[in-house]
Write an enzyme that holds these catalytic residues in place. Structure first.
Site, PDB file in Angstrom:
ATOM      1  N   HIS A   9     -13.947 -18.732 -17.759  1.00  0.00           N
ATOM      2  CA  HIS A   9     -15.393 -18.520 -17.813  1.00  0.00           C
ATOM      3  C   HIS A   9     -15.789 -17.911 -19.151  1.00  0.00           C
ATOM      4  O   HIS A   9     -14.971 -17.322 -19.854  1.00  0.00           O
ATOM      5  CB  HIS A   9     -15.861 -17.635 -16.654  1.00  0.00           C
ATOM      6  CG  HIS A   9     -15.318 -16.241 -16.716  1.00  0.00           C
ATOM      7  ND1 HIS A   9     -15.773 -15.290 -17.608  1.00  0.00           N
ATOM      8  CD2 HIS A   9     -14.340 -15.637 -15.998  1.00  0.00           C
ATOM      9  CE1 HIS A   9     -15.114 -14.168 -17.433  1.00  0.00           C
ATOM     10  NE2 HIS A   9     -14.234 -14.347 -16.467  1.00  0.00           N
ATOM     11  N   GLU A  79     -10.741 -14.005  -9.176  1.00  0.00           N
ATOM     12  CA  GLU A  79      -9.842 -13.218 -10.017  1.00  0.00           C
ATOM     13  C   GLU A  79      -9.061 -12.229  -9.160  1.00  0.00           C
ATOM     14  O   GLU A  79      -9.423 -11.946  -8.016  1.00  0.00           O
ATOM     15  CB  GLU A  79     -10.651 -12.490 -11.090  1.00  0.00           C
ATOM     16  CG  GLU A  79      -9.848 -11.597 -12.033  1.00  0.00           C
ATOM     17  CD  GLU A  79      -8.800 -12.315 -12.873  1.00  0.00           C
ATOM     18  OE1 GLU A  79      -7.810 -12.813 -12.301  1.00  0.00           O
ATOM     19  OE2 GLU A  79      -8.948 -12.344 -14.104  1.00  0.00           O
TER      20      GLU A  79
END
Length: 195
Positions: A9, A79
């Site tokens: 990202h 994550e």
């Protein structure tokens, strides 16, 4: 066989400051948005048969800005849950745990929102993602929009290595690409930190 394209990202305020952003939904900075947009021409060159993303907004927004469509959010691409280390930098953690290493020492439990998980738990999630993706690669490339530590675990598991070997890979820069491929039925990393 297609390639597995790993997309980290775009930049966030926490990635700039080095803070551990596991489950905290930190938005992209303007630079992060620009980096995500710049990935679109490169990604348009690939025949993508599927696109998966972490459900966190920084990953989904990166996918959108990079021009990806049909994105499927996947909880297993979240994550690492850093538990009690959420929001801290490595230097701050080492103030109370000298010599701390994420890959060796893991995390401590946090609150109800950030209970924390150990490397083996991250590995189980990543292995499940790879099991779902590998059959799709017979038909073309698959893109995954995820996070720094998770991408490293995914890459080493692609190679058939122990998840602790993730320390051998450099941290993927925000808004960059990694390419996981095979040659003569052997997995390899065809590119890493590609802008």
């Amino acid at each position: 066989m297609g390639e597995l394209i790993l997309i980290r990202h775009g930049q966030t305020e926490w990635s700039v400051s080095g803070r551990h952003a596991g489950r905290t939904d930190v938005p992209l900075t303007d630079a992060g948005k620009a980096a995500a947009k710049s990935l679109a021409p490169r990604l348009a060159q690939h025949h993508l048969v599927a696109v998966f993303s972490s459900p966190l907004s920084r990953a989904l927004r990166t996918a959108e800005l990079a021009g990806l469509t049909g994105v499927k959010p996947d909880q297993d691409l979240m994550e690492w849950d850093y538990g009690g280390y959420e929001g801290l930098t490595a230097a701050q953690i080492r103030e109370t745990r000298p010599g701390w290493d994420l890959w060796r020492d893991g995390v401590i439990p946090g609150d109800a929102t950030h209970p924390g998980e150990q490397l083996q738990q991250v590995t189980v999630r990543v292995d499940a993602v790879l099991a779902r993706i590998r059959p799709l690669l017979d038909d073309g490339d698959v893109a995954v929009v995820a996070h720094g530590h998770l991408a490293r675990v995914l890459a080493v598991r692609w190679l058939g290595l122990d998840a602790s070997d993730s320390r051998l890979l450099g941290h993927p820069y925000p808004g960059t690409l990694g390419f996981l491929a095979t040659e003569d039925q052997q997995p390899f990393i065809a590119g890493w930190n590609v802008p």
